[in-house]
Motif scaffolding. Structure first.
Motif, PDB file in Angstrom:
ATOM      1  N   LEU A 815       0.829  -1.200   0.000  1.00 17.42           N
ATOM      2  CA  LEU A 815       0.000   0.000   0.000  1.00 17.42           C
ATOM      3  C   LEU A 815       0.866   1.253   0.000  1.00 17.42           C
ATOM      4  CD1 LEU A 815      -2.626  -1.136   2.656  1.00 17.42           C
ATOM      5  CD2 LEU A 815      -2.866  -1.178   0.172  1.00 17.42           C
ATOM      6  N   TYR A 816       0.349   2.283  -0.627  1.00 16.69           N
ATOM      7  CA  TYR A 816       1.059   3.568  -0.702  1.00 16.69           C
ATOM      8  C   TYR A 816       0.113   4.623  -0.157  1.00 16.69           C
ATOM      9  CZ  TYR A 816       3.932   0.700  -3.727  1.00 16.69           C
ATOM     10  OH  TYR A 816       4.724  -0.302  -4.211  1.00 16.69           O
ATOM     11  N   SER A 817       0.203   4.811   1.136  1.00 17.30           N
ATOM     12  CA  SER A 817      -0.759   5.686   1.782  1.00 17.30           C
ATOM     13  C   SER A 817      -0.407   7.153   1.543  1.00 17.30           C
ATOM     14  CB  SER A 817      -0.763   5.396   3.276  1.00 17.30           C
ATOM     15  OG  SER A 817       0.551   5.489   3.750  1.00 17.30           O
ATOM     16  N   PHE A 818      -1.361   7.998   1.754  1.00 17.21           N
ATOM     17  CA  PHE A 818      -1.100   9.431   1.678  1.00 17.21           C
ATOM     18  C   PHE A 818      -0.832   9.966   3.074  1.00 17.21           C
ATOM     19  CE2 PHE A 818      -3.146   8.655  -2.299  1.00 17.21           C
ATOM     20  CZ  PHE A 818      -2.416   9.449  -3.168  1.00 17.21           C
ATOM     21  N   GLU A 819       0.113  10.857   3.153  1.00 13.50           N
ATOM     22  CA  GLU A 819       0.463  11.353   4.478  1.00 13.50           C
ATOM     23  C   GLU A 819      -0.435  12.522   4.835  1.00 13.50           C
ATOM     24  OE1 GLU A 819       4.674  11.654   4.998  1.00 13.50           O
ATOM     25  OE2 GLU A 819       4.690   9.461   4.905  1.00 13.50           O
ATOM     26  N   GLN A 820      -0.843  12.478   6.085  1.00 14.18           N
ATOM     27  CA  GLN A 820      -1.830  13.444   6.503  1.00 14.18           C
ATOM     28  C   GLN A 820      -1.351  14.873   6.314  1.00 14.18           C
ATOM     29  OE1 GLN A 820      -2.724  14.078  10.487  1.00 14.18           O
ATOM     30  NE2 GLN A 820      -4.623  15.089   9.979  1.00 14.18           N
ATOM     31  N   GLY A 822      -0.231  16.368   3.875  1.00 19.88           N
ATOM     32  CA  GLY A 822       0.743  16.617   2.818  1.00 19.88           C
ATOM     33  C   GLY A 822       1.871  17.502   3.308  1.00 19.88           C
ATOM     34  N   ARG A 826       1.131  20.335  -0.734  1.00 19.62           N
ATOM     35  CA  ARG A 826       1.431  19.320  -1.748  1.00 19.62           C
ATOM     36  C   ARG A 826       1.069  17.939  -1.186  1.00 19.62           C
ATOM     37  NH1 ARG A 826       5.477  22.813  -1.103  1.00 19.62           N
ATOM     38  NH2 ARG A 826       6.336  23.901  -2.902  1.00 19.62           N
ATOM     39  N   PRO A 827       0.442  17.114  -2.005  1.00 14.13           N
ATOM     40  CA  PRO A 827       0.174  15.752  -1.531  1.00 14.13           C
ATOM     41  C   PRO A 827       1.482  14.972  -1.383  1.00 14.13           C
ATOM     42  CG  PRO A 827      -0.966  16.239  -3.607  1.00 14.13           C
ATOM     43  CD  PRO A 827       0.005  17.341  -3.377  1.00 14.13           C
ATOM     44  N   VAL A 828       1.527  14.137  -0.361  1.00 13.06           N
ATOM     45  CA  VAL A 828       2.722  13.314  -0.138  1.00 13.06           C
ATOM     46  C   VAL A 828       2.274  11.866   0.010  1.00 13.06           C
ATOM     47  CG1 VAL A 828       4.686  12.862   1.362  1.00 13.06           C
ATOM     48  CG2 VAL A 828       3.931  15.208   1.002  1.00 13.06           C
ATOM     49  N   GLN A 829       2.923  11.030  -0.779  1.00 12.18           N
ATOM     50  CA  GLN A 829       2.588   9.614  -0.701  1.00 12.18           C
ATOM     51  C   GLN A 829       3.667   8.906   0.116  1.00 12.18           C
ATOM     52  OE1 GLN A 829       2.537   7.553  -4.460  1.00 12.18           O
ATOM     53  NE2 GLN A 829       0.639   6.490  -3.933  1.00 12.18           N
ATOM     54  N   GLY A 830       3.273   7.940   0.882  1.00 10.96           N
ATOM     55  CA  GLY A 830       4.263   7.227   1.686  1.00 10.96           C
ATOM     56  C   GLY A 830       4.410   5.792   1.221  1.00 10.96           C
ATOM     57  N   THR A 831       5.416   5.138   1.740  1.00 15.91           N
ATOM     58  CA  THR A 831       5.599   3.722   1.439  1.00 15.91           C
ATOM     59  C   THR A 831       5.697   2.971   2.759  1.00 15.91           C
ATOM     60  OG1 THR A 831       7.981   4.038   1.396  1.00 15.91           O
ATOM     61  CG2 THR A 831       6.846   4.084  -0.726  1.00 15.91           C
TER      62      THR A 831
ATOM     63  N   TYR B  63      -3.919   3.812  -0.639  1.00 13.63           N
ATOM     64  CA  TYR B  63      -3.832   3.815  -2.082  1.00 13.63           C
ATOM     65  C   TYR B  63      -2.949   2.643  -2.488  1.00 13.63           C
ATOM     66  CZ  TYR B  63      -4.025   6.309  -6.548  1.00 13.63           C
ATOM     67  OH  TYR B  63      -4.274   6.677  -7.824  1.00 13.63           O
ATOM     68  N   PHE B  70       3.727  12.361  -6.142  1.00 12.32           N
ATOM     69  CA  PHE B  70       3.556  12.460  -4.691  1.00 12.32           C
ATOM     70  C   PHE B  70       4.653  11.697  -3.952  1.00 12.32           C
ATOM     71  CE2 PHE B  70      -1.255  12.569  -5.805  1.00 12.32           C
ATOM     72  CZ  PHE B  70      -1.087  13.821  -6.384  1.00 12.32           C
ATOM     73  N   LEU B  71       5.117  10.641  -4.597  1.00 15.48           N
ATOM     74  CA  LEU B  71       6.177   9.864  -3.940  1.00 15.48           C
ATOM     75  C   LEU B  71       7.529  10.575  -4.078  1.00 15.48           C
ATOM     76  CD1 LEU B  71       6.553   7.350  -2.275  1.00 15.48           C
ATOM     77  CD2 LEU B  71       6.970   6.047  -4.349  1.00 15.48           C
ATOM     78  N   LYS B  74       7.838  12.850  -1.280  1.00 17.39           N
ATOM     79  CA  LYS B  74       8.183  12.093  -0.072  1.00 17.39           C
ATOM     80  C   LYS B  74       9.677  11.762  -0.055  1.00 17.39           C
ATOM     81  CE  LYS B  74       7.745   9.615   3.626  1.00 17.39           C
ATOM     82  NZ  LYS B  74       7.382  10.251   4.914  1.00 17.39           N
ATOM     83  N   GLN B 130      12.056   4.749  -1.988  1.00 17.57           N
ATOM     84  CA  GLN B 130      11.021   5.609  -2.576  1.00 17.57           C
ATOM     85  C   GLN B 130      11.496   6.201  -3.896  1.00 17.57           C
ATOM     86  OE1 GLN B 130      10.718   7.954   0.923  1.00 17.57           O
ATOM     87  NE2 GLN B 130       9.229   6.589   1.884  1.00 17.57           N
TER      88      GLN B 130
END
Lengths: 1162, 544
Positions: A815-820, A822, A826-831, B63, B70-71, B74, B130
């Motif tokens: 899953l690649y969650s979104f960080e609260q 951002g 800017r949206p930030v995706q996490g791993t 997601y 977006f990554l 990060k 990442q």
């Protein structure tokens, strides 16, 4: 015949069951349902279920000859003959005294397909007898009215009897004072007898006062009573302690004769939990059951419990057993939550902690085998079946009141050094700054009683204040007060009920910390008409924790200070913990290690649990031997928690706030078909088939924030820094299962079970598993003649598989969650650093088990021996992998884990007389855990390799050369670290319990010893005691320095003398270099787990109060540690219920408790 | 009984059922089958939910695929926010810009515990993985050429920090966990350097202003390809110069190539990530948050959590020999909390008050703890302070060094002056308290001019010392540059019982978990790098 026709053009979507017209009409409806509801993927399940059910119908149709209808015609037929015909036609058995029947008149009847009850009414109409139907037994009794109505035709006979005989009346009850109906009373040496009525009363005429009455009752010891010159006998029957007649609850709430079971099951009666009670009833198992290892947390009242049956079955999954309440699984979610920062853990209880011990009728532990297999995947670690109390048909209202009060104090005090006082470099503090700097260091000068300056600038003597004093000065006695009142009754089987209310108020040793639990429990059972049984149990409880003690590390705890304060400082001088501006007063320089008075006076945490468990079932007895039962349960748990640090906290000057809510539901629906039949008189056949669905939903929100805007307004709305997270986790399981039991002549029994599970947490294709089990038992003592010393002997063996999916929801997909929030718009995706695995398969746990049950010397001595071999294959493990792969762990079906062991239970009654009885029970178990295999490419799991036990504690120690000489670092002078070595196992392989029960007249004494052996305990607290100079092991060198000798890394001789002023540096860093060497201990212990001294008050003298019985007891829980190698802490100081056992750390002291318990029954 | 594959069995039983039903049909009528239907329907309803099972296992809050934009954000944030505690407790203290009285958390002050040097390794499962996922994703789309180039450049940035700290590390085989490869080999540092140069060059060339970019998702440049090119050449310059001790030829080649390509020389092109002092913790500058939460908690409390203060070595350097040679950055970086008669403390930046604490002098709270300076909460520790990744100051100093080595035709003194100006000017990004007037800069340069007449070593020392001051908040680079040049000269501490024999560490140690989980590859790498995995072993380019 083509069973499955694929509908043209819609590939694999619909399957149609083609059934011949004769009965097709009846089945059409659910055919339609099948095509409507079932995708092709799930057709298999339907097919299986259909098959099972159809099979049952077949059996059912064959069984059609047995019904509750009676057809019989006859003139002046002896009543026994009518009975035997009825028995043949209905399967109902008759229970009566021969001589009673001799009083009966012959009957004339003409019944065609009439109801059994109508027939019985007819034949008993003019008889001096009456009947009552209990289950499938018709009890024939002397008509009560006859004795009381002299006008009756049979008076003459009664009078005749009375002329020459003595009439003896009485009442029979069990040990608890509950009356027993249906007890058989015979005059020894004759066939004359009587039976007790609904109230347990009997009347019997005996020839003379030398007569002896023999009392027999299923489940109780046969008792002989000399009549003497008494005409009233109130007799208590003692429950049988043999396996001969015992009936136990097994899987899915089915009661079975214990001797028919092919596996080991242990039953513990509810009353064993109520006197020397534990708030968390799971903790009360400790020492009671062979092979069950219980670890209660050292976290105050209302804490969690870890129960492990026959070792850890899974390397990383949940290893705790499944808790089943009245046949349906309950939610045992632990509410331990790490507080905002640091590693501190607040133990906020678990699911089982909600159960009130007073509501428990029995607890059965299914350690493995076919019974557990029926519960499916969650039962791979065993099952704990809880049966709650229900009402009984009785006259009037039964009231039971239980009150329990205990007071607790620390279970032991550490043995530390009190030679050198506060300070460092061998010097006592000379300034306030130095006193703060060494607030938790006892590396100062020799205690000389002379004044020196302390953290607050005040001069106080350099003399010992030991931890014992500081504990006593800071903590208070803990108290626990529980009151339970229960009402039960029911005038007939049509409706029985029990209602209980319970209130628990506990004050922890830590001031300001409390726990309360209120429980309401309602149990209703109703037999509607002749065939429908409706049962429901509802429980609602509220648990409230306030200022639960922090555990683990320094933050948020009081115990850091109470344990580690320098040994010349009186803790009371730290009070109130804050200054005039409400800022924390620091007693040493590290703000994480908080002022304990600040923690209790200014910081806080609260939590509340609202738990509702409702279950209901309807059983319909389709035929006498076929029943269907539909049941459902919902376990709803709402949990709210909050904790905060106010403005002025040294480590978070602007404060910190955490709150969370979670709402967890577990819903189970189940349908069961049961079928019982005896063939050819000798074969008993029982079959069961069923389906189960379970759905779990956990919703949570967590609000976290820091930096209060306005002081002392503790609210999420008052924070400068805020964040919130929302969670939703759902998982479910569908299952179909069945079992068949065959018995031959009560001599040989076979059990077969099978179950198929579908898991939501795995991907379709891999998400299903079928697993069977098989068991057999053989009653040797009934088959062949054994020496008379052996009263009973049984051999049993079983093989059972259980499949499982120990994966959390969503864990199999990356899953690649979104960080609260951002990052600044800017949206930030996490791993995730955990590697998921979409191809994960279910694991399988396979248990072989064999054993013997034996009774010797007329059941005075019993032996129950079990050997088991449990192997988990395809174990699902989140295993650490080299982080250079991009991930720190991978979720894999890795390898194999085995647990082999033996369990022994010895029971005996060394002394048994009318006045004095001594019962003893000893259980012991050994479990050997081995990692058998690991996935390719993995050489270890958690550092432990193949062939070694699970949960092996590994770490570095000091390196020695080939001749055993310590190697020193030439540069630093410290010991060189060795490669990792094994220190031992965290889970004790040997466990035992010894229970002694003494009974003298109205007194009884129950003493339980509990021991665990063969494990090691790693103590974070001890390590700090070492580093800070409290440990006695840090004394060498304080006077004249310490010379270390050995070799350096090159092998050359090495020697170094650490001067006195560097002893603090040396010990501190020595413990840091090899933390385990200074803090791992042999964990063996024997404890006196509980002791109960009871006195049964002579309430019969207080008839006017209508008290049936009253018992008062002096109780104690964990009063003494009888044996332990550890001098610094209680060997049971666990603070986490995770799999990583063998770790203890900074916790509030464990308690020993003393108190009183009162039970009164009206 | 339930059978695993019952289809075949079912037919026969079904037939049996029907025949029995036919025989018994008449008798059956007396019995009610309604409950059986109910049971069957229930059982079937249960199973009908099987299809819902897959539905249940969809996480509504997560997601399931990579969004390269977006990554990438990060990966930028995670790389610059990596292991703040290691940067401080190791590098900042080893390089004597911070001191502490604590023994526990003092790998850099007293060369004790190794704990905080392991954490940078976790980049593999964080920012490095990442950025690799971003590279993999953008590779799929030819239109994403700029995104791919930026991702490759940023990957070099992450990798160079790791290899500079740890030496030989898994590189070519690393980050393949998704393909089931868990034990990557360790590459030679020289090979990693060669590949990094290649990556930088290829990526810089590939950048094309006419193609789509990361846009706003790019924290540093908002997708500006021209600036990314400058950043790529600046990195090339940094990496080229890194090799001066080990391979001057290779160094010269890449330094010249980088200069020709065009590195960052204008302040406006400086690479930085923005932060905000809002209601979200994650938006705060990670170093500021770390320093404030973990150490300099509150100026009103004289007890610092980890007992840290600014080091004497650093304060003394900034103060200079006299008021004229004083570095104006002293009053930007350093404050003294002065106790007020009315109670409470006030942060004072006055030069005379500033005093640094001597490294490794104390193992307990010093009586005069309150008299030592701390980082300025209004500049250094502002929550909204940017993180400067690479600026014109460093490039000018690199150019100055290239110049004295004869690899650059520009004037070394000019580059030096430009470097000092840029280094001082960048403090204006740290709020009003950071602004240093042009007058002050000019004065400083006037009294601290470039030693044009000095020896090579004197010039190198002067440039490197400037880089040491510049690197106060860029400690990984600071540590690398100090190891390469040996300047400024730092007198190591020799605290009783330290684990390096009184020498400043030269390398981070690879976490022991590698020895367990990737044993063969780890041991091979260890054997070829002096057979040691200690703070004193050296990386390839750090030739003795």
């Amino acid at each position: 015949m083509n069973l499955f026709t694929k509908t043209e053009g819609s590939l694999g979507r619909v399957a149609t069951l083609d059934i011949k017209p004769t009965i097709a009409g009846r089945f059409r409806f659910f055919n339609y349902r099948i095509s409507q509801l079932i995708s092709f993927n799930s057709i298999l399940l339907v097919m299986k279920l259909t098959f099972i059910l159809l099979l049952v119908i077949i059996l059912n149709v064959r069984a059609e000859g047995y019904s509750q209808k009676v057809t019989y015609s006859g003139v002046n037929v002896p009543i026994e003959k009518v009975f035997s015909t009825i028995k043949k036609q209905t399967g109902y058995g008759f229970f009566f005294q021969k001589e009673l029947i001799s009083l009966a008149k012959p009957v004339t009847i003409n019944a065609v397909n009439e109801d059994i009850s109508d027939v019985l009414v007819a034949i008993f109409k003019d008889q001096p007898l009456e009947f009552s139907i209990k289950n499938k037994t018709i009890l024939v009794l002397k008509r009560a009215a006859i004795v009381m109505t002299p006008q009756s035709n049979l008076v003459g006979i009664e009078n005749l009897l009375e002329e020459k005989d003595i009439v003896v009346k009485g009442q029979i009850s069990d040990a608890k004072g509950e009356t027993l109906p249906g007890v058989s009373i015979k005059i020894k040496g004759t066939t004359v007898g009587a039976t007790t009525d609904v109230d347990g009363r009997f009347t019997i005429s005996v020839p003379d006062n030398n007569s002896i009455l023999v009392l027999t009752y299923i489940g109780y010891q046969t008792q002989e009573v000399a009549v003497g010159d008494r005409t009233t006998l109130n007799i208590k029957l003692v429950a049988a302690n043999t396996a001969l007649t015992e009936v136990v609850v097994t899987a899915l709430g089915i009661s079975r004769e214990k001797k028919a079971l092919a596996y080991s099951v242990t039953e513990v009666k509810g009353e064993e939990f109520t006197q020397a009670r534990e708030n968390n009833v799971a903790n009360a198992f400790a020492g009671k059951i062979a092979g069950v290892n219980v670890t209660g947390m050292s976290s105050g009242p209302g804490g969690s419990s870890r129960v492990i049956i026959r070792g850890n079955g899974s390397l990383s999954g949940n290893n705790q057993p499944l808790y089943v309440i009245n046949g349906l699984p309950m939610n045992n979610t632990a509410r331990s939550q790490a507080q905002g920062e640091g590693a501190t853990i607040l133990d906020r209880g678990d699911g089982i902690s909600a159960i009130n011990p007073d509501d428990i009728e029995t607890i059965n532990v299914l350690k493995g085998g076919p019974a557990a297999a029926l519960y499916g995947s969650q039962a791979a670690n065993g099952v704990i079946l809880i049966t709650t109390k229900s009402g009984k048909a009785q006259k009037g209202l039964g009231v039971e009141f239980n009150s329990n009060f205990t007071v607790g104090s620390p279970s032991m005090y550490p043995d530390l050094q009190y030679v050198y006082g506060q300070g460092l470099d061998g010097v006592k503090p000379l300034t306030k700054a130095q006193a703060i700097s060494s607030g938790r260091l006892s590396f100062g000068a020799k205690m000389d009683g002379q004044p020196y300056v302390q953290f607050d600038g005040v001069m106080r003597p350099n003399s010992p204040v030991n931890v014992k004093d500081n504990w006593k000065n800071f903590y208070r006695p803990s108290t626990n007060l529980t009151n339970t009142i229960a009402f039960s009754g029911g005038n007939s089987a049509a409706l029985t009920y029990r209602v209980s209310l319970s209130d628990l108020e506990a004050q922890a040793m830590e001031p300001g910390s409390s726990y309360a639990r209120q429980t309401g429990n309602v149990s209703l059972r109703s037999v509607l008409g002749k065939r429908i049984i409706v049962e429901t149990t509802l429980q609602y409880n509220v648990e409230k924790g306030k200022n639960r003690p922090g555990n683990g590390y320094a933050d948020n705890t009081t115990s850091w200070a109470t344990n580690l304060l320098a040994n010349t400082v009186d803790i009371r001088n730290l009070a109130p913990g804050y200054d005039s501006n409400f800022n924390e007063v620091q007693w040493q320089q590290v703000p994480e290690a908080q002022n304990p008075y600040f923690v209790i006076n200014r910081m806080g945490n609260t939590d509340s649990k609202n738990r509702f468990m409702g279950q209901a079932s309807v059983q319909y007895n389709i035929l006498d031997d076929l029943s269907v039962k539909v049941s459902g349960m919902r376990d709803i748990d709402r949990f709210d928690s909050m904790d905060y640090m106010p403005i002025g906290t040294a480590k978070r000057p602007r404060g910190l706030f955490n709150s969370g809510t979670s709402f967890v539901t577990k819903t189970t629906a189940q349908v069961l078909l049961n079928y019982n039949k005896t063939f050819f008189n000798d074969f008993q056949f029982t079959a069961m088939a069923g389906g189960n669905i379970e759905r779990n939903v956990a919703e949570s929100t967590r609000n976290f924030g820091a930096e209060f805007i306005v002081p002392d307004f503790i609210s999420f709305s008052n924070l400068a820094l805020q964040s919130a997270t929302v969670g939703l986790s759902r998982f479910g399981q569908n299952s179909a299962f069945g079992s068949a039991d065959i018995g031959y002549k009560s001599l040989l029994y076979f059990t077969f079970t099978g179950r198929q599970d579908w898991f939501s947490t795995l991907n379709p294709g891999n998400n299903s598993i079928f697993y069977p089990s098989f068991g057999t038992s053989f009653i040797l003592s009934d088959a062949i003649k054994l020496p008379s010393i052996i009263s009973f002997a049984k051999i049993r063996a079983s093989w059972a598989q259980v499949g499982g999916a120990t994966v959390s929801p969503y864990q199999i997909n990356q899953l690649y969650s979104f960080e609260q929030g951002g990052h600044i718009g800017r949206p930030v995706q996490g791993t995730s650093s955990a590697l998921s695995n979409p191809n994960l398969r279910p694991l399988t746990s396979t248990t072989y088990e064999g054993g013997v049950d034996m009774q010797f010397l007329n059941n005075r001595l019993g032996l129950d021996f079990t050997y088991y071999n449990r192997k988990t294959t395809d174990d699902i493990l989140s295993t650490p992998i080299a982080v250079t792969s991009g991930y720190s762990s991978a979720l894999l079906n890795v390898g194999e884990l085995s647990n082999k062991g033996v369990e022994i239970l010895l029971t005996g009654t060394p002394i048994k007389s009318n006045k004095f009885t001594w019962d003893v029970s000893y259980n012991a178990a050994y479990n050997k855990s081995t990692i058998e295999k690991l996935a390719p490419g993995l050489s270890t799991v958690g550092g432990v390799g193949v062939g070694r036990p699970y949960n092996t504690l590994r770490g570095r120690t000091y390196l020695t050369n080939a001749s055993g000489v310590r190697v020193y670092n030439k540069l630093s002078g410290y010991e060189v670290q060795s490669p990792e070595v094994e220190y031992g196992q965290g889970v004790p392989p040997y466990t035992m319990g010894l229970a002694n029960n003494f009974r003298y007249k109205s007194f009884s004494l129950n003493v339980l010893l509990d021991g665990k052996f063969g494990n090691v305990v790693q103590s974070g607290l001890s390590r700090y005691m070492y580093r800070f100079g409290l440990s006695k092991n840090t004394l060498p060198g304080r006077e004249n320095g310490l010379t270390v000798t050995g070799v350096d890394q090159t092998g050359a001789p090495f020697t170094k003398t650490w001067p006195v002023d560097q002893m603090d540096t040396y010990y501190n860093n020595q413990a840091s270099i090899s933390p385990l060497t200074t803090s791992v201990f042999d964990g063996d212990f024997i404890k006196l787990r509980s002791a109960v001294l009871s006195y049964r008050l002579p309430v019969s003298k207080l008839q006017s109060l209508k008290i049936q019985s009253a018992d008062i007891s002096l109780v104690s829980r964990n009063p003494f540690i009888l044996f332990s190698h550890i001098t610094d802490f209680d060997p049971e100081s666990a603070y986490t219920i995770g799999n990583n056992q063998g770790q203890s750390s900074n916790t509030i002291p464990r308690t020993r408790e003393f108190g009183v318990n009162l039970i009164v029954r009206f | 009984m339930i059978l695993p594959k019952p289809a075949g069995v079912r037919i026969s039983n079904h037939d049996r059922l029907i025949s029995i039903k036919n025989q018994k049909n008449k008798q059956m009528k007396n019995l009610s089958f309604k409950p059986i239907y109910t049971a069957l329907i229930l059982a079937i309803s249960l199973s009908s939910c099987t299809k819902d099972l897959a539905e249940l296992n969809k996480n509504p809050n997560a997601y399931e695929s990579v969004n390269a934009n977006f990554l990438f954000t990060k990966a930028q944030l995670a790389a610059i926010g990596l292991n703040p505690s290691g940067n401080r407790f190791s590098n900042m203290q080893m390089l004597q810009q911070e001191a502490t009285y604590s023994e526990v958390t003092a790998p850099g002050d007293k060369y004790f515990a190794e704990g905080s040097v392991r954490a940078n390794w976790s980049a593999y499962s964080g920012c490095l993985n990442q950025i690799q996922l971003v590279v993999n994703e953008t590779k799929k789309d030819p239109a994403s050429i700029n995104k791919l180039a930026a991702a490759r450049i940023w990957k070099v940035y992450i990798v160079h920090q790791l290899t500079d700290l740890y030496g030989d590390i898994p590189y070519s085989e690393a980050l393949n966990g998704l393909d089931g490869k868990y034990q990557p080999k360790y590459d030679l540092q020289v090979d990693i350097y060669k590949d990094m140069f290649k990556e930088l060059e290829e990526a810089a060339v590939a950048l094309d202003a006419s193609k789509p970019t990361f846009g706003n998702s790019d924290l540093f440049y908002g997708g500006n390809t021209v600036k990314w090119k400058k950043f790529a050449y600046s990195m090339m310059l940094r990496l080229g110069m890194r090799l001066t001790k080990i391979d001057a030829v290779m160094a010269k080649t890449w330094v010249e190539k980088a200069i020709a390509g065009g590195p960052i020389i204008d302040d406006a092109d400086l690479t930085r990530a923005p932060y905000a002092d809002g209601g979200l913790l994650s938006n705060r500058n990670p170093f500021s948050e770390h320093m404030r939460v973990l150490d300099y908690v509150d100026g009103q409390n004289p007890l610092n959590v980890q007992g840290s203060k600014i080091s004497m070595r650093f304060i003394d350097h900034l103060k200079g020999n006299s008021t004229t040679t004083k570095d104006p950055r002293l009053n930007v970086i350093s404050v003294l909390w002065v106790k007020q008669p009315a109670g409470g403390y006030i942060a004072d930046t006055a030069t005379a008050l500033q005093k640094g604490m001597q490294n490794a002098k104390f193992n307990g709270y010093p009586a005069d703890f309150e008299t030592y300076s701390e980082p300025n909460p209004n500049t250094v520790m502002r929550y909204d302070a940017p993180v400067i990744v690479l600026g014109a100051g460093e490039v000018h100093f690199l150019l100055a060094e290239a110049s004295i080595r004869g690899w650059f035709s520009g004037n070394a003194a000019t580059s030096y002056d430009n470097g000092v100006k840029a280094a001082m000017k960048q403090w204006s990004l740290y709020g009003a308290g950071g602004a240093i007037s042009t007058d002050k800069v000019t004065t400083y340069l006037k009294y601290n001019p470039f030693l044009t007449a000095g020896t090579f070593n004197q010039k190198l020392e002067q440039i490197s010392t400037q880089r040491w001051v510049l690197g106060y908040l860029d400690q990984i680079e600071n540590f690398s540059n100090w190891r390469r040049t040996g300047y400024p000269v730092l007198i190591p501490t020799n605290y009783p019982g330290n684990i390096t024999g009184g020498r400043i560490p030269r390398r981070y140690i690879v976490p022991e978990s590698e020895e367990t989980l990737n044993r063969e590859n780890f041991l091979a790498a260890k054997a070829r790098q002096s057979g040691d995995n200690t703070l004193l072993s050296r990386v390839w380019w750090d030739k003795e």
